[in-house]
Design a protein around this motif. Structure first.
Motif, short mmCIF file in Angstrom:
data_model
loop_
_atom_site.label_atom_id
_atom_site.label_comp_id
_atom_site.label_asym_id
_atom_site.label_seq_id
_atom_site.Cartn_x
_atom_site.Cartn_y
_atom_site.Cartn_z
N TYR A 34 0.91 -1.21 -0.04
CA TYR A 34 0.17 0.12 0.00
C TYR A 34 0.90 1.28 0.04
O TYR A 34 0.66 2.02 -0.76
CB TYR A 34 -0.89 0.07 1.34
CG TYR A 34 -1.83 1.21 1.41
CD1 TYR A 34 -3.01 1.30 0.49
CD2 TYR A 34 -1.29 2.30 2.05
CE1 TYR A 34 -3.76 2.33 0.67
CE2 TYR A 34 -2.14 3.39 2.06
CZ TYR A 34 -3.31 3.39 1.30
OH TYR A 34 -4.01 4.57 1.52
N LYS A 49 -1.49 5.76 -9.88
CA LYS A 49 -2.74 6.79 -9.48
C LYS A 49 -3.96 6.27 -9.50
O LYS A 49 -4.69 6.44 -8.47
CB LYS A 49 -2.37 8.05 -10.17
CG LYS A 49 -2.98 9.25 -9.65
CD LYS A 49 -2.76 10.69 -10.33
CE LYS A 49 -3.43 11.69 -9.98
NZ LYS A 49 -3.21 12.89 -10.51
N GLU A 50 -4.15 5.69 -10.57
CA GLU A 50 -5.30 4.91 -10.73
C GLU A 50 -5.80 3.84 -9.77
O GLU A 50 -6.90 3.99 -9.18
CB GLU A 50 -5.35 4.35 -12.27
CG GLU A 50 -6.75 3.78 -12.59
CD GLU A 50 -6.85 3.37 -13.98
OE1 GLU A 50 -7.59 2.53 -14.46
OE2 GLU A 50 -6.03 3.78 -14.98
N ARG A 51 -4.73 3.11 -9.58
CA ARG A 51 -5.26 2.13 -8.64
C ARG A 51 -5.28 2.43 -7.05
O ARG A 51 -6.01 2.26 -6.27
CB ARG A 51 -3.69 1.24 -8.41
CG ARG A 51 -3.60 0.14 -9.43
CD ARG A 51 -2.41 -1.01 -9.46
NE ARG A 51 -2.43 -1.73 -8.06
CZ ARG A 51 -1.46 -1.60 -7.16
NH1 ARG A 51 -0.24 -1.35 -7.42
NH2 ARG A 51 -1.53 -2.54 -6.20
N TYR A 52 -4.46 3.80 -6.91
CA TYR A 52 -4.53 4.38 -5.62
C TYR A 52 -6.08 5.03 -5.62
O TYR A 52 -6.74 4.96 -4.49
CB TYR A 52 -3.64 5.29 -5.55
CG TYR A 52 -3.54 5.90 -4.21
CD1 TYR A 52 -3.52 5.29 -3.05
CD2 TYR A 52 -3.63 7.55 -3.91
CE1 TYR A 52 -3.40 5.96 -1.54
CE2 TYR A 52 -3.58 8.14 -2.65
CZ TYR A 52 -3.50 7.30 -1.38
OH TYR A 52 -3.41 7.90 -0.41
N GLU A 53 -6.48 5.68 -6.62
CA GLU A 53 -7.63 6.35 -6.35
C GLU A 53 -8.82 5.08 -6.28
O GLU A 53 -9.96 5.41 -5.50
CB GLU A 53 -7.96 6.99 -7.76
CG GLU A 53 -7.25 8.43 -7.64
CD GLU A 53 -7.54 9.49 -6.92
OE1 GLU A 53 -8.83 9.45 -6.32
OE2 GLU A 53 -6.69 9.90 -6.33
N LYS A 54 -8.69 4.00 -6.90
CA LYS A 54 -9.81 2.95 -6.93
C LYS A 54 -9.62 2.44 -5.38
O LYS A 54 -10.67 2.10 -4.71
CB LYS A 54 -9.40 1.91 -7.81
CG LYS A 54 -9.85 2.04 -9.08
CD LYS A 54 -9.46 0.89 -10.18
CE LYS A 54 -9.83 1.21 -11.39
NZ LYS A 54 -9.64 -0.06 -12.54
N THR A 55 -8.44 2.43 -4.81
CA THR A 55 -8.24 2.02 -3.49
C THR A 55 -9.04 2.73 -2.60
O THR A 55 -9.65 2.29 -1.67
CB THR A 55 -6.91 1.63 -3.00
OG1 THR A 55 -6.12 0.76 -3.93
CG2 THR A 55 -6.76 1.07 -1.76
N ALA A 57 -11.51 4.71 -3.23
CA ALA A 57 -12.99 4.48 -3.47
C ALA A 57 -13.47 3.56 -2.82
O ALA A 57 -14.81 3.50 -2.14
CB ALA A 57 -13.26 4.56 -4.88
N MET A 58 -12.76 2.24 -2.82
CA MET A 58 -13.33 1.26 -2.15
C MET A 58 -13.35 1.58 -0.71
O MET A 58 -14.29 0.98 -0.08
CB MET A 58 -12.48 -0.02 -2.58
CG MET A 58 -12.71 -0.44 -3.98
SD MET A 58 -11.76 -2.11 -4.35
CE MET A 58 -10.18 -1.93 -3.54
N ARG A 59 -12.35 1.84 -0.15
CA ARG A 59 -12.35 2.24 1.21
C ARG A 59 -13.54 3.16 1.60
O ARG A 59 -14.13 2.99 2.78
CB ARG A 59 -10.96 2.86 1.62
CG ARG A 59 -9.86 1.63 1.92
CD ARG A 59 -8.47 2.31 1.76
NE ARG A 59 -8.38 2.65 3.35
CZ ARG A 59 -7.37 3.18 3.85
NH1 ARG A 59 -6.66 3.63 3.45
NH2 ARG A 59 -7.41 3.64 5.25
N GLU A 61 -16.33 3.55 0.29
CA GLU A 61 -17.46 2.63 0.01
C GLU A 61 -17.69 1.76 1.37
O GLU A 61 -19.01 1.65 1.85
CB GLU A 61 -17.80 2.15 -0.99
CG GLU A 61 -18.88 1.29 -1.30
CD GLU A 61 -19.85 2.21 -1.19
OE1 GLU A 61 -21.27 1.60 -0.69
OE2 GLU A 61 -20.18 3.23 -1.64
#
Length: 72
Positions: A34, A49-55, A57-59, A61
Motif C-alpha cells: 500500500y 495513481k489510478e490504482r490508488y484512487e480505486k483503493t 474509493a473502495m475504502r 464505500e
C-alpha cells in the motif's frame, strides 16, 4: 493451511503461533504494498495513481456501508 487452522482451534500452541506469524507477515506485506502504491501515485505514476484512487474509493464505500449498517 486448513490443517494448521484446525490444530490451532483445537488448542495447539505451536499451530497458534505459526498462524500468528503468517498473519503478521501478511499484514506487513500489505502495508508495504500500500505504501509503495501511494508513493508511486504521489510521484506521478499514472497506473499507480489510478490504482490508488480505486483503493480510496473502495475504502470510502466500505466505510459508508459500515456506518449505514451500524445506524440501521
Amino acid at each position: 493451511m486448513e490443517a494448521l487452522r484446525a490444530r490451532a482451534e483445537a488448542g495447539d500452541q505451536k499451530a497458534q503461533s505459526q498462524l500468528a506469524e503468517r498473519k503478521q507477515y501478511q499484514v506487513r506485506a500489505t502495508v508495504k504494498s500500500y505504501r509503495k502504491m501511494r508513493e508511486d501515485a504521489l510521484n506521478g505514476d499514472p497506473i499507480a495513481k489510478e490504482r490508488y484512487e480505486k483503493t480510496l474509493a473502495m475504502r470510502r464505500e466500505a466505510y459508508h456501508a459500515k456506518k449505514r449498517e451500524q445506524t440501521a
